[in-house]
Scaffold this motif. Structure first.
Motif, PDB file in Angstrom:
ATOM      1  N   SER A 299      87.719  20.566 -21.585  1.00 52.39           N
ATOM      2  CA  SER A 299      88.134  21.926 -21.827  1.00 52.39           C
ATOM      3  C   SER A 299      87.517  22.492 -23.080  1.00 52.39           C
ATOM      4  CB  SER A 299      89.726  22.154 -22.061  1.00 52.39           C
ATOM      5  OG  SER A 299      90.461  21.315 -21.006  1.00 52.39           O
ATOM      6  N   ASN A 300      87.019  23.703 -22.828  1.00 56.40           N
ATOM      7  CA  ASN A 300      86.246  24.325 -24.034  1.00 56.40           C
ATOM      8  C   ASN A 300      86.898  25.654 -24.117  1.00 56.40           C
ATOM      9  OD1 ASN A 300      84.119  23.182 -25.622  1.00 56.40           O
ATOM     10  ND2 ASN A 300      83.601  22.471 -23.649  1.00 56.40           N
ATOM     11  N   TYR A 301      86.803  26.428 -25.347  1.00 53.37           N
ATOM     12  CA  TYR A 301      87.210  27.517 -25.633  1.00 53.37           C
ATOM     13  C   TYR A 301      85.990  28.080 -26.809  1.00 53.37           C
ATOM     14  CZ  TYR A 301      89.218  31.762 -28.149  1.00 53.37           C
ATOM     15  OH  TYR A 301      89.417  32.945 -28.585  1.00 53.37           O
ATOM     16  N   LEU A 302      85.293  29.461 -26.458  1.00 55.05           N
ATOM     17  CA  LEU A 302      84.512  30.171 -27.241  1.00 55.05           C
ATOM     18  C   LEU A 302      84.790  31.451 -27.431  1.00 55.05           C
ATOM     19  CD1 LEU A 302      82.064  30.103 -29.144  1.00 55.05           C
ATOM     20  CD2 LEU A 302      80.618  30.417 -26.784  1.00 55.05           C
ATOM     21  N   ASN A 303      84.796  31.899 -28.539  1.00 55.33           N
ATOM     22  CA  ASN A 303      85.001  33.451 -28.811  1.00 55.33           C
ATOM     23  C   ASN A 303      83.539  33.699 -29.623  1.00 55.33           C
ATOM     24  OD1 ASN A 303      85.932  35.871 -31.013  1.00 55.33           O
ATOM     25  ND2 ASN A 303      86.295  36.259 -28.957  1.00 55.33           N
ATOM     26  N   SER A 304      83.142  34.694 -29.224  1.00 53.29           N
ATOM     27  CA  SER A 304      81.939  35.322 -30.084  1.00 53.29           C
ATOM     28  C   SER A 304      82.188  36.679 -30.419  1.00 53.29           C
ATOM     29  CB  SER A 304      80.539  34.978 -29.448  1.00 53.29           C
ATOM     30  OG  SER A 304      80.360  33.749 -29.011  1.00 53.29           O
ATOM     31  N   ASN A 305      82.344  37.014 -31.795  1.00 52.31           N
ATOM     32  CA  ASN A 305      82.419  38.578 -32.007  1.00 52.31           C
ATOM     33  C   ASN A 305      81.598  39.098 -33.238  1.00 52.31           C
ATOM     34  OD1 ASN A 305      84.329  38.886 -34.450  1.00 52.31           O
ATOM     35  ND2 ASN A 305      85.121  37.110 -33.364  1.00 52.31           N
ATOM     36  N   GLY A 306      81.288  40.254 -33.173  1.00 54.99           N
ATOM     37  CA  GLY A 306      80.692  40.772 -34.314  1.00 54.99           C
ATOM     38  C   GLY A 306      80.122  41.891 -34.172  1.00 54.99           C
ATOM     39  N   THR A 307      79.512  42.490 -35.261  1.00 55.66           N
ATOM     40  CA  THR A 307      79.229  43.960 -35.217  1.00 55.66           C
ATOM     41  C   THR A 307      77.613  44.012 -35.510  1.00 55.66           C
ATOM     42  OG1 THR A 307      79.645  44.111 -37.533  1.00 55.66           O
ATOM     43  CG2 THR A 307      81.349  44.894 -36.157  1.00 55.66           C
TER      44      THR A 307
END
Length: 563
Positions: A299-307
């Motif tokens: 199982s994997n979780y990834l969140n990519s956020n930025g400006t």
């Protein structure tokens, strides 16, 4: 863990190392591909507005379109998405669907008359626009892995880097040692070793010979998977533009982008006659390699956020009233990114009947214990990485003709490059990722066509078409290359060509307008559970894959007022 005899040898490959936890080339590509989104008029004409302008969507495509304006405008666009995904692998199929309501854009354009023959007007504008949506859900199964197992892939990649168990989990490590934070070992290798998906092998002299996976001779197995993606790229634009002698229109735009992408993945293998590590009932501190069933789930979780920030430049030339020619250039978007991630591997290994070392068969369940549990990255605590990301340049040209004052035909061509890049926050470029981008991807070509016919001064009909060719090189798409991923997420997806068919209508009365569009997007992709193992241009282990077909039907409504 100590395994006393060897049952399977995997080829070690001398290629790029397993990546850390910043984005890999496949992730950069996924985050750098805008959708066709905008006002209902823009979308119903296939987005072919590089030479047209006079629309709020101009602020995100060709900023010179703002120079076409002769009055001010305020407007908003609502979007209703009906999405469906169908997955097919080895004759098994599954489908998922979802409905989403979003705002495509909201904006204002102000125009002043300069009472100048050479520069009649000057305009400025500000808009919010959703330029990319990541929403997608799909799942499926693979009934026969055909000798390809995630565990064997991880073992081969770990061996190719030369890691040993003591380097990953030092026997003399101080109290509080966390291999995920205190060593340089790949997280996927660490997780697989903790979850007994890869096991260490020793020869008769007790010398370490490498890691092996769970699949060997006579091992059979199936797999299932589920992927959920969601998120967006929003852009806030400020544009300035004008015209020269009502012939040359110019514009410049500054965009601030907000990106947020989340992916949750589940991949499970169910193996029979697998090579598992099991504790002896008579000596529970000692592991042997025995035959049995292996069920494990990653199982994997990834969140990519930025400006991010970008600049757009554009020109539209109108040599005669019936003809317009447009050109626009978009700089890369420079992002400051943060990735948050975790991974877990749940496992259930049960000894069974298998071949005995001296010949014949043996029921290992009589002498060995079941091995079940859950391994988690970083002791179950989410980790994050800060880095910089750069998307490609975009260049577009367009031509449009006005027919009899009632009809418009327009055509656009766009080229999107491959100069994607990731770097550390102190400016160090990840050369491995940069090289992978060049190896996997090529420039993307996009064709857009649009037509509008004004039936009456108030009522218009519109049609559009857009086709985006895949930017993935054939060698990468056809399992001819080792595809490197980041962190504990081995799966990846390559999109094929994307097609849009659009239609719409518009109504104008006084300064008020209402536009309605229908948009159908059809896209086929290939999902891979993990990379093939390619040694000297020969596939040593294949990549379990599935065909994913996305269909998105959108109903788009724009309302606005010109004054």
């Amino acid at each position: 863990m100590k395994v006393i005899y060897k049952t399977l040898a995997l080829a070690a490959i001398g290629a790029s190392p397993l990546l850390g936890n910043a984005q890999a080339a496949v992730d950069l590509y996924n985050l750098s591909r805008p959708d066709m989104r905008g006002t209902a008029r823009f979308m119903s004409m296939g987005g072919a507005f590089t030479a047209l302008g006079g629309d709020l969507s101009s602020l995100n495509q060709n900023p010179a379109g703002i120079g076409i304006y002769r009055s001010s405008e305020v407007g908003l666009t609502l979007n209703l998405d009906f999405q469906s995904s169908n997955t097919e692998a080895q004759g098994l199929s599954d489908s998922e669907s979802q409905t989403k309501f979003t705002f495509n854009n909201f904006g204002y354009i102000g125009t002043i008359r300069l009472n100048s023959e050479s520069c009649p007007t000057f305009s400025w504008g500000a808009t919010y626009a959703r330029v990319q949506s990541f929403d997608r859900i799909f799942k499926g199964g693979i009934r026969n892995l055909g000798g390809a197992s995630l565990s064997n892939y991880i073992a081969a990649m770990t061996n190719s880097e030369g890691w040993t168990p003591d380097e990953m989990f030092p026997s003399n490590a101080p109290n509080g040692w966390n291999p995920y934070m205190d060593s340089d070992a790949p997280w996927l290798s660490l997780l697989a070793y903790q979850g007994f998906a890869i096991n260490d092998q020793y020869n008769s002299d007790e010398q370490f010979e490498g890691f092996q996976g769970l699949m060997g001779n006579d091992t059979g197995g199936s797999a299932s998977f589920q992927i959920r993606e969601k998120g967006y790229v929003d852009e806030y634009s400020i544009n300035f533009g004008g015209n020269v002698y009502n012939t040359v229109y110019w514009g410049i735009g500054f965009g601030i982008t907000d990106i947020n992408y989340t992916q949750q993945t589940f991949y499970e293998e169910n193996l029979s006659d697998a090579y598992i590590a099991a504790q002896s009932k008579s000596d529970q501190g000692y592991y042997d390699m025995v035959r049995g069933t292996a069920d494990y789930r990653l199982s994997n979780y990834l969140n990519s956020n930025g400006t991010g920030f970008n600049v757009k430049l554009g020109l539209i030339v109108k040599p005669i009233n019936e003809l317009r020619i447009g050109i626009a250039v978009h700089t890369p978007t420079w992002y400051q990114m943060t990735d948050t991630y975790w991974g877990a591997l749940g496992y259930d290994y049960r000894p069974g009947v298998g071949a005995a070392p001296g010949g014949g068969t043996i029921n290992y369940a009589d002498s060995y214990l079941d091995n079940t549990g859950v391994a988690m990255t970083n002791n179950g605590v989410s980790e994050y990485t800060n880095y910089n990301m750069r998307t490609p340049w975009r260049m577009m040209v367009g031509i449009a003709g006005v027919i009899g004052g009632q009809g418009i035909l327009s055509m656009d061509y766009e080229y999107r490059g491959t100069n994607m890049q990731a770097s550390s926050t102190d400016g160090y470029v990840y050369d491995g990722v940069k090289a992978d981008v060049k190896e996997y991807f090529k420039g993307t070509n996009i064709l857009r066509l649009g037509a509008e016919y004004r039936v009456t001064p108030q009522f218009s009909l519109r049609l559009g078409y857009s086709y985006e060719w895949s930017g993935v090189k054939q060698q990468a798409a056809n399992d001819g290359l080792n595809i490197w991923t980041a962190g504990t997420l081995p799966s990846y997806m390559f999109d094929n060509n994307t097609r849009y068919i659009t239609a719409g209508l518009g109504y104008r009365v006084g300064g008020f307008y209402a536009d309605l569009a229908y948009v159908n997007r059809h896209r086929e992709s290939t999902w891979h559970a993990f990379s093939p193992i390619v040694v000297q241009e020969t596939i040593d282990q294949g990549s379990p894959s599935a065909k994913v077909t996305d269909n998105r039907n959108q109903v788009v409504l724009s309302l606005g007022y010109k004054f």
